[in-house]
Design a protein around this motif. Sequence first.
Motif: not given
Length: 400
Positions: A146-174
Amino acid sequence: MTRTESHPAWLLPSGFEDVLPARTEALERCRRALLDLYAQWGYRQVIPPLVEHLESLLTGSAADLDLQTWKLLDQDSGRLVGLRSDMTPQMARIDAQTSSAKEVRRLSYAGTVLRARPDLLGGSRAPFQMGAELFGVEGAEGDLEVLSLMVESLIHCAVPDLLLDIGHVGISQTLADAAGLEGALRADLLRHVERKAWSDVRTWLREHHCGMELTADFDALSGLQGDFDVLEQARRYLGHYPAVRAALDDLQRVWSVLRARYPDLAIQCDLSEIHGHRYHTGLLFSLFGPQRGEALASGGRYDDIGAAFGRRRAATGFSLDIKPLLLGLPDSGRIGRIWAPAGMDDLLWQSIQEHRRAGFVVLQDLLRQDAPSPQILRAQGFDAVLIQEATGWKVQRLDS
């Protein structure tokens, strides 16, 4: 001044706008291209209804959407219904109703959603939402697709200089679970974390006698933002929680694979980010363009949402609003426009239809038979005119 004079009938409500022809054409090209992309990955399009019973739209972990959902009384049944503000709960309902327990399901969607309130930047209250949802796959494998398809979506729309921010709700929840509190108290603590109000978090922990060790853990969490090295820092500070170690393993695996797949993609993490924590259950991800303002696409894992429809299924997905993407789209090569004169001559009609079938835009002037000057036609966006010759109607380019 009367109310009618201060609010003209033609004035649209705040957050709504007309999408005029040029932008509509660009939107449709983008919509079609993305749906074709998703189909190539095996995601099949569904079209859910704009209106559903309120309890369906806001069931379970989707209750986060309550404030954004328009509510109406169904004149037929007398029940409250809602206008969808996000299509993800609808995807979970469709999957729960139509799939088998162990089936891997890939769904895509495209359509307008309606928001009762604008976002903090005063944006559109009628985004054109597109997205893809993967059901039935647990763990990093599903998140990676799903992450790869999301990146491909914006590449497909010619958006330059992409920045991906990732996290995990399980850390705070723990960490919140370690406080030993449940229900409203636990939710209250996570609200402070969601706002990143760390002084309030420390005060809350002190008032509820949660101990110095847990306070130190939350203090460590507040500083865990940055590049790949942050994951190792998190292991040093918070690795005594097995659930945190498992979350970091997922993040590390996803990050490593994405870095190999997309060498030009900038990646960062914020391990304290838990937006939508009542909705998501695992990885969170957002993709930003060069302006680094609002995220252009976002998503995450939400395994629990389907339980309210009778079937808890592993689920992960993303969505985006294609309206903000239209400004950066390159010209896809405008279709040639041909001016045709007024008239009901059969040969003229046949020539017009022949060129339309060939992919040209042919506009017949219903008022005049003589073509305007080439300068006027060019200003109106025409490339050629239909002229009558002895052998029939022919196209003459304006630059010839």
